[in-house]
Design a protein around this motif. Structure first.
Motif, short mmCIF file in Angstrom:
data_model
loop_
_atom_site.label_atom_id
_atom_site.label_comp_id
_atom_site.label_asym_id
_atom_site.label_seq_id
_atom_site.Cartn_x
_atom_site.Cartn_y
_atom_site.Cartn_z
N THR A 129 0.84 -1.19 0.00
CA THR A 129 0.00 0.00 0.00
C THR A 129 0.87 1.24 0.00
O THR A 129 1.84 1.32 0.77
CB THR A 129 -0.91 0.02 1.24
OG1 THR A 129 -1.72 -1.17 1.23
CG2 THR A 129 -1.81 1.24 1.23
N ALA A 130 0.57 2.19 -0.85
CA ALA A 130 1.39 3.40 -0.97
C ALA A 130 1.53 4.08 0.39
O ALA A 130 0.56 4.25 1.13
CB ALA A 130 0.75 4.37 -1.97
N GLY A 131 2.77 4.45 0.71
CA GLY A 131 3.05 5.15 1.95
C GLY A 131 3.34 4.25 3.12
O GLY A 131 3.76 4.73 4.18
N GLN A 132 3.16 2.94 2.97
CA GLN A 132 3.48 2.01 4.06
C GLN A 132 4.82 1.36 3.80
O GLN A 132 5.19 1.09 2.67
CB GLN A 132 2.39 0.93 4.17
CG GLN A 132 1.06 1.47 4.62
CD GLN A 132 0.05 0.36 4.84
OE1 GLN A 132 0.32 -0.82 4.62
NE2 GLN A 132 -1.14 0.73 5.28
N PHE A 133 5.54 1.12 4.88
CA PHE A 133 6.84 0.48 4.76
C PHE A 133 7.23 -0.06 6.13
O PHE A 133 6.59 0.21 7.14
CB PHE A 133 7.90 1.48 4.27
CG PHE A 133 8.14 2.62 5.23
CD1 PHE A 133 9.11 2.53 6.21
CD2 PHE A 133 7.39 3.77 5.15
CE1 PHE A 133 9.32 3.57 7.10
CE2 PHE A 133 7.59 4.82 6.03
CZ PHE A 133 8.57 4.73 7.01
N GLY A 134 8.31 -0.83 6.13
CA GLY A 134 8.89 -1.25 7.39
C GLY A 134 8.37 -2.58 7.90
O GLY A 134 7.69 -3.31 7.19
N ILE A 191 11.33 -15.27 6.55
CA ILE A 191 10.66 -16.13 5.58
C ILE A 191 9.19 -15.71 5.53
O ILE A 191 8.55 -15.55 6.57
CB ILE A 191 10.77 -17.62 5.95
CG1 ILE A 191 12.24 -18.08 5.88
CG2 ILE A 191 9.92 -18.47 5.01
CD1 ILE A 191 12.44 -19.54 6.26
N LEU A 192 8.67 -15.53 4.34
CA LEU A 192 7.27 -15.21 4.12
C LEU A 192 6.63 -16.33 3.32
O LEU A 192 7.05 -16.63 2.20
CB LEU A 192 7.13 -13.88 3.37
CG LEU A 192 5.73 -13.50 2.88
CD1 LEU A 192 4.77 -13.34 4.05
CD2 LEU A 192 5.77 -12.22 2.04
N VAL A 193 5.61 -16.96 3.90
CA VAL A 193 4.80 -17.95 3.21
C VAL A 193 3.42 -17.34 3.04
O VAL A 193 2.74 -17.06 4.02
CB VAL A 193 4.72 -19.27 4.00
CG1 VAL A 193 3.84 -20.28 3.27
CG2 VAL A 193 6.11 -19.84 4.26
N THR A 194 2.99 -17.12 1.79
CA THR A 194 1.74 -16.40 1.59
C THR A 194 1.03 -16.85 0.32
O THR A 194 1.66 -17.21 -0.67
CB THR A 194 1.99 -14.87 1.53
OG1 THR A 194 0.75 -14.20 1.38
CG2 THR A 194 2.93 -14.50 0.41
N GLY A 195 -0.29 -16.78 0.38
CA GLY A 195 -1.11 -17.02 -0.80
C GLY A 195 -1.65 -15.74 -1.38
O GLY A 195 -2.68 -15.75 -2.05
N ASP A 196 -1.00 -14.63 -1.10
CA ASP A 196 -1.45 -13.31 -1.53
C ASP A 196 -1.74 -13.31 -3.03
O ASP A 196 -0.89 -13.66 -3.84
CB ASP A 196 -0.37 -12.29 -1.20
CG ASP A 196 -0.91 -10.88 -1.10
OD1 ASP A 196 -1.73 -10.50 -1.96
OD2 ASP A 196 -0.51 -10.15 -0.18
N ASP A 197 -2.98 -12.90 -3.38
CA ASP A 197 -3.35 -12.89 -4.80
C ASP A 197 -3.16 -11.52 -5.45
O ASP A 197 -3.53 -11.31 -6.60
CB ASP A 197 -4.79 -13.37 -4.99
CG ASP A 197 -5.81 -12.45 -4.33
OD1 ASP A 197 -5.42 -11.38 -3.81
OD2 ASP A 197 -7.00 -12.80 -4.33
N GLY A 198 -2.60 -10.57 -4.68
CA GLY A 198 -2.30 -9.26 -5.24
C GLY A 198 -3.43 -8.28 -5.22
O GLY A 198 -3.26 -7.13 -5.62
N SER A 199 -4.62 -8.69 -4.76
CA SER A 199 -5.74 -7.77 -4.73
C SER A 199 -5.57 -6.76 -3.60
O SER A 199 -4.83 -6.98 -2.65
CB SER A 199 -7.05 -8.53 -4.55
OG SER A 199 -7.12 -9.09 -3.25
N ALA A 200 -6.29 -5.67 -3.69
CA ALA A 200 -6.19 -4.64 -2.66
C ALA A 200 -6.61 -5.16 -1.31
O ALA A 200 -6.09 -4.73 -0.27
CB ALA A 200 -7.04 -3.43 -3.06
N ALA A 201 -7.54 -6.12 -1.28
CA ALA A 201 -8.00 -6.66 -0.01
C ALA A 201 -7.05 -7.71 0.55
O ALA A 201 -7.24 -8.18 1.67
CB ALA A 201 -9.39 -7.27 -0.18
N GLY A 202 -6.05 -8.09 -0.21
CA GLY A 202 -5.10 -9.09 0.28
C GLY A 202 -5.35 -10.46 -0.28
O GLY A 202 -4.42 -11.20 -0.56
N GLY A 203 -6.63 -10.84 -0.42
CA GLY A 203 -6.96 -12.10 -1.05
C GLY A 203 -6.54 -13.29 -0.22
O GLY A 203 -5.93 -13.19 0.83
N ALA A 204 -6.92 -14.45 -0.66
CA ALA A 204 -6.51 -15.72 -0.08
C ALA A 204 -6.63 -16.75 -1.18
O ALA A 204 -7.62 -17.45 -1.31
CB ALA A 204 -7.38 -16.08 1.12
#
Length: 507
Positions: A129-134, A191-204
């Protein structure tokens, strides 16, 4: 090793409700070696980039072998993002988990992560998300190695350091990451294990399943391990997670929107929150949580929390959402918490250690607790039945705790006596503990697990119990012993908080 992988992790996979998909031809361990011995990143033969591209072109045929020069080291510093690994594949170094790895994948000078030392500064590791980091920000940026939309990749035997994410498994399944050292990865996680689908809501996306993270060392990453967005059935076993004086404390293991994860035999020390668990159905067994602000934070239901040691934290075990969730907490050693620790969670792009003794805007991390089912607001008194239609206690969660009375030392040693007021005509397991102290604010703790006894409540919801605790329950001759007990309703698995302690003294 892939040939013995199914046998080696079978029990963990069964506990997590999953199984591997490796077929007879998906065994790159015996494939033709692609030897990587060059530190450069020009894509020539012998570089890691060359080996990944060649392996990806014919999955399962090769194995990538990272080999230092004779008696030396191999430090690979990529100049840009390496290609994702396509499985079946294996990438291996010589490290077996002891000493210092002789092979490392190093993100500097490609990434300048020193900027994390200044809260609010620009950073090389942006969020999605724009402006978020860290730290603790949703991010898929700048991994050292990644498996994306693939499967059956084994990564073992070297160090990955100074990336935003050390290793990322993205929408991928049946991967095995073991005997790795993850150091100073300061974006999303080691380590990041994720099913992130790239949608704005995060997806699953639901295709990030059955991954195994085993016997790795995590040092001074922001989050150690994130299991996120549809990564159900992940197995996390026998890893070491540490934040020392040079690290930025966040979460050791964070689970987001991923059910039925097995956390088995891990050690976590120095975090703002060692285990930050969301979603449902997790098994948490045999872990050691020490010297954290919060040891275990349970945010879901259907957990089996058994045989863990939770000591020396500010808050030990905390169940959020007002204690309305049905989790079994059994045979854990929860004691000597309430320590003066203030490793604050992420704030303005970086987390911090508070000099003032207070975590700004994070009251949860200022609470001293041993075991609470009432979030960070402290213990919940037993339900007296006045609000129940049938006037029988515990008409709504949480489960009532036992009340100890009449415990004594006699010719047969200590005897712990008590009563339980709860639902009528049900079976409960009473677990009994002994401690040297009476717990945070005198609310009870469990230093030594002594055993259990099953009881049945009568038509009025009452049950009595008596437990023989022996002549030396603390196994060191201690004469003044604080006893506590918990109650677990067999029908739904819900465990109470500790009873108020009862002090019994041996002559």
């Amino acid at each position: 090793m892939r040939t013995g992988l199914l046998a080696g992790i079978a029990s963990a996979l069964l506990l997590a409700g999953c199984g591997g998909n490796w077929g007879p031809n998906d065994n790159p361990e015996n494939g033709t070696p692609l030897v990587v011995s060059k530190e450069g990143d020009d894509g020539s033969d012998g570089t890691l980039r060359w080996a990944i591209l060649k392996s990806n072109a014919d999955p399962g045929k090769f194995r990538i072998v990272l080999t230092p020069t004779a008696g030396g080291t191999l430090v690979i510093r990529p100049l840009s993002q390496l290609p994702p690994l396509v499985g079946p594949a294996r990438i291996e170094g010589p490290w077996t988990g002891t000493g210092t790895p002789t092979v490392a994948l190093d993100g500097s000078p490609w990434l300048d992560l020193t900027q994390f030392s200044v809260p609010g500064a620009p950073t090389a590791c942006p969020g999605e998300t724009a402006g978020q980091f860290g730290p603790n920000t949703r991010s898929l940026s700048h991994p050292g190695l990644q498996v994306a939309d693939s499967r059956d990749v084994e990564i073992t035997g070297f160090e990955v350091r100074n990336f935003c994410i050390g290793i990322m498994s993205l929408r991928s399944h049946d991967n095995f990451i073991h005997h790795m050292r993850l150091v100073g990865n300061l974006g999303a996680a080691g380590i990041l294990v994720t099913g992130d689908d790239g949608s704005a809501a995060g997806g699953a996306a639901g295709n990030s399943t059955h991954n195994v993270i085993e016997r790795n060392v995590f040092l001074n990453n922001t989050d150690g391990l994130d299991v996120a967005r549809g990564s159900s059935g992940t197995v996390v076993r026998a890893n070491s997670f540490t934040i020392d004086a040079n690290g930025i404390a966040s979460s050791g293991i964070e689970i987001i929107s991923s059910a039925n994860v097995l956390l088995d035999g891990n050690r976590l020390e120095g975090y703002a929150t060692a285990l930050q668990l969301g979603a449902d159905g997790h098994t948490v067994t045999g872990n050691t949580l020490v010297n954290n602000t919060i040891g275990l934070q349970m945010g879901g239901t259907g957990y089996k929390v058994t045989g863990n040691t939770v000591t020396g934290n500010r808050a030990g075990v905390v169940q959020t959402s007002g204690g309305t969730k049905l989790n079994t907490v059994s045979q854990n050693l929860i004691y000597a918490n309430g320590q003066d620790i203030h490793r604050c969670g992420p704030l303005n792009g970086a987390s911090m250690v508070s000099d003032s003794g207070v975590c700004p805007d994070q009251a949860a991390q200022n609470s001293r607790l041993d075991f609470s089912l009432n979030g960070f607001d402290g213990s919940i008194p037993n339900d007296d039945g006045s609000a129940c239609p049938d006037r029988i206690p515990d008409c709504t969660p949480p489960q009532n705790y036992p009340v100890l009375s009449g415990s004594a030392f006699g010719s047969n040693g200590f005897t712990v006596n008590g009563t339980l007021s709860s639902r009528a005509s049900m079976t409960f397991t009473i677990e009994v503990f002994a401690s040297r102290g009476d717990g945070v604010a005198g609310r009870g703790e469990g230093e030594v697990y002594l055993g259990k006894v099953d009881v049945n409540s009568n038509a009025a919801g009452l049950a009595t119990f008596s437990f023989a605790a022996g002549s030396d329950p603390l196994k060191d001759g201690t004469k003044k012993v604080y006893f506590t007990a918990t109650a677990t309703r067999i029908a739904n698995g819900q465990t109470s908080e500790f009873s108020l302690p009862q002090l019994v003294q041996r002559p």
